[in-house]
Design an enzyme around this catalytic site. Sequence first.
Site, PDB file in Angstrom:
ATOM      1  N   HIS A 130       5.271 -27.844   6.819  1.00  0.00           N
ATOM      2  CA  HIS A 130       4.770 -27.146   8.002  1.00  0.00           C
ATOM      3  C   HIS A 130       3.332 -27.505   8.359  1.00  0.00           C
ATOM      4  O   HIS A 130       2.771 -26.893   9.274  1.00  0.00           O
ATOM      5  CB  HIS A 130       4.846 -25.628   7.797  1.00  0.00           C
ATOM      6  N   LYS A 155      -1.974 -15.752  18.335  1.00  0.00           N
ATOM      7  CA  LYS A 155      -1.466 -16.531  17.203  1.00  0.00           C
ATOM      8  C   LYS A 155      -2.364 -16.247  16.003  1.00  0.00           C
ATOM      9  O   LYS A 155      -3.389 -15.580  16.138  1.00  0.00           O
ATOM     10  CB  LYS A 155      -1.439 -18.026  17.515  1.00  0.00           C
ATOM     11  N   ARG A 156      -1.993 -16.756  14.866  1.00  0.00           N
ATOM     12  CA  ARG A 156      -2.819 -16.602  13.671  1.00  0.00           C
ATOM     13  C   ARG A 156      -4.216 -17.166  13.925  1.00  0.00           C
ATOM     14  O   ARG A 156      -4.378 -18.182  14.603  1.00  0.00           O
ATOM     15  CB  ARG A 156      -2.135 -17.351  12.509  1.00  0.00           C
ATOM     16  N   LYS A 206      -6.875 -23.804  15.315  1.00  0.00           N
ATOM     17  CA  LYS A 206      -6.193 -23.293  16.510  1.00  0.00           C
ATOM     18  C   LYS A 206      -7.187 -23.054  17.651  1.00  0.00           C
ATOM     19  O   LYS A 206      -6.791 -22.806  18.786  1.00  0.00           O
ATOM     20  CB  LYS A 206      -5.416 -22.028  16.173  1.00  0.00           C
ATOM     21  N   THR A 211       5.478 -22.141  17.745  1.00  0.00           N
ATOM     22  CA  THR A 211       6.650 -21.505  18.357  1.00  0.00           C
ATOM     23  C   THR A 211       6.225 -20.501  19.412  1.00  0.00           C
ATOM     24  O   THR A 211       7.011 -20.159  20.284  1.00  0.00           O
ATOM     25  CB  THR A 211       7.527 -20.809  17.302  1.00  0.00           C
ATOM     26  N   LYS A 218       7.924 -19.403  23.194  1.00  0.00           N
ATOM     27  CA  LYS A 218       8.181 -18.041  23.678  1.00  0.00           C
ATOM     28  C   LYS A 218       7.545 -17.815  25.041  1.00  0.00           C
ATOM     29  O   LYS A 218       8.137 -17.204  25.933  1.00  0.00           O
ATOM     30  CB  LYS A 218       7.661 -17.031  22.651  1.00  0.00           C
TER      31      LYS A 218
END
Length: 784
Positions: free
Chosen positions: A332, A519-520, A525, A627, A631
């Site tokens: 991942h 998100k995390r 990110k 992901t 969504k």
Amino acid sequence: MDKNTFLSKISDNLMTDYRTTIKEATPRQLHNAVSRAAMTDIMPLWNDSEKRHNSRRRAYYLSAEFLMGRAFYNNLYCAGLLDTAKEIFAENGLDFTCLEEIEDAALGNGGLGRLAACFLDSAAAHDIPLNGYGIRYRYGLFKQSIGNGFQQESADAWLDYGDAWSVRADNDAVLVEFADQAVAAVPYDMPIIGFGGKAVNTLRLWQAESTKGFDFGAFDNQEYLKASEDTILAEAISDVLYPNDNTEKGRRLRLKQQYFFVSASIQDIVRRYKKSHGDDFSEFSKLYAVQLNDTHPTVAIPELIRILMFGEGMSFNEAFDIAQKTFNYTNHTVMGEALEKWSIDLFKGVIPTVYEIIKLIDRHMKKEFAAKGLDEGKINSMSIIDGNLIHMARMAIFGTSHTNGVAQLHTDILKNDVLNDWYKIYPERFQNKTNGITPRRWLGLCNPELSALITEKIGSGWETELDKLQGLKKYVDDGSVIDRFNNIKKEKKQQLCDYIKEHEGIDLTPDFIFDIQCKRLHEYKRQLLNAFSIMDIYFKMKDGKLPDMQPTAFIFGAKAAPAYRRAKGIIKYINEIAKLVNNDPDTKDKMKVIFVQNYNVSYAEKLMPAADLSEQISTAGLEASGTGNMKFMLNGAVTLGTYDGANVEIVEEAGWENEYIFGARVEEIEQIRPRYNPKEKIYYTNERVKRVINTLVDGTFNDGDTGMFGELYNSLINGASWHKPDNYFLLADFEGYVDTKLRAIYDYKNRNVFGKKCWMNIANAGKFSSDRTVKQYAEELWKL
């Protein structure tokens, strides 16, 4: 189950368990009574599914996380009981939304755990024999609140009022032994209800319990803590997801967690096999496939070998051959720190026997490499045991049949760069399986308004065959359809506004464009880049350079790991920006900044359908897939993002003209990395960048004297001992990002044109169903 029967069962449960009636019951009582009634309805199918699946080859999914979210609405939806339940509530004067106060099962941290949940949903929907194994964390991750702009953590006691969707299976409890401790692993089974009633699969979660229990003798001697010591130490193993591991004690608990659920799961699988096949293990790898979700469950490889050798009398070679044929590994991440490594001393101190098996695997691998003609230097550089470290990812690749990435770009990076040495040796083992999401929860359940419009235009069936959304393309030039879509989007935005008002106390209007990044929280990110862009837009607005900008709400949702200081500093910085922007009379009617508290699956179900812009802005090459991007896409948001992870495939499916892509690509990052000097080349020469970055240290904002903002500034400008300045290239992508964001915001003014972009995202989202992904796993990896 018809309405009268359902109502009768609910009423009986309420009277038996709580001595109350449906009109007088509390939301918690209603939740448990309705859930129990639904459980009795699905139980025959659950038992039948288990029997059918036991008669054929089947797969097991081992994951440290299963971010299931709130089970109630999803289970009723998949069981075909949701509308019936709504009718019962309405006829009894009850608000069906009152059950939203029931907590999520926070058994995951982000995409890894939510992917596992989507896979289980998809497998059940298509009657694919896939069961999950994980940990029943008593407190999950943590419950987040924001105090004075800082993240605050508290225990998420989701089990305090029971768990109506689990069945304890005491008869299947097993013993897990460590060097200094033995604990009971007690399974709790959760039904995974397939949409349409084809099958019910199982998620088995293990709870750690003491084998000794309460020490009455110690208690009688007034040694009260000692009396409960064994229980406390045992239960700590399954108390919290990802305990803080910045000390030796924390790392020891993490390793115990991983071995605990893996050992229990492998013992359970072996027990199932022996029940029907006795001591003959020749069919084991032909009947079972086990998927390792990231490196957390990699210790399953030596654990199965240990059980086969010491419990079944096999030789190492026989046991290794079975294990290698049984297991597959999903990678991942390409980030080195996430490719787990354990110190030998720690490993030997926790599970010494397993360490001896790993030594055998390492020796076996070296022999195989030597036979393939690799020189000693290359062999040593790829060793599982390297110096004082055990490399779990290396063992995962060698000890399994296949390794897969989770987006085409990610898999290419694994093959060509990060795992290139392995790919050269075993090219046949590497596959790509682009991630997906379940359309049941992420469209059918969370956006019934849009779902109804889709069904009206293309009919039903898209819920399990998402490619049917292609039929929506013919309506893209139908102005009335786009207007209806835009009205639905506004309705979902209003619902989010109401939710934010209730939970955050902030007023928001659906007339704003909703730019959402949830998100995390991690530096790669780049939530910090988003925050910088808001400051740049704020300064432009203050300078009178954006007089007619569409009013925009910048919405964040994220949790930072408790020990991740920089991530927590970014949360504080975002909240400082919110305080400035939201209270400035010159900007408060044009900009809103909101950091929602305790972002989880249920919050996501409100955020995703309301988004206009989906922020997917990771440094190119570092987001394996994503992901959340899928969504958002499925609910009609356009992607504002880098050419990274699944964004690449989203662009390919929906078209460049329907997304907003910016920034350096993977190959460009690699070209500039060796000579990248953000301080001299960007910070000192670009006043726009400098003005924004300086807000970290020039007194614009207050970090509460924690030094967090200064640390963020130094990480960007000066770097640190373990990384170069601006390690994630925020400054390099800054101007292109802000300019692209402003272009999207201005494009929104033409609602029809922007609505068409959103509509085309929905129409082309079919590829990103987890149904497609799981079918590929089933056919190409698990050979079901």
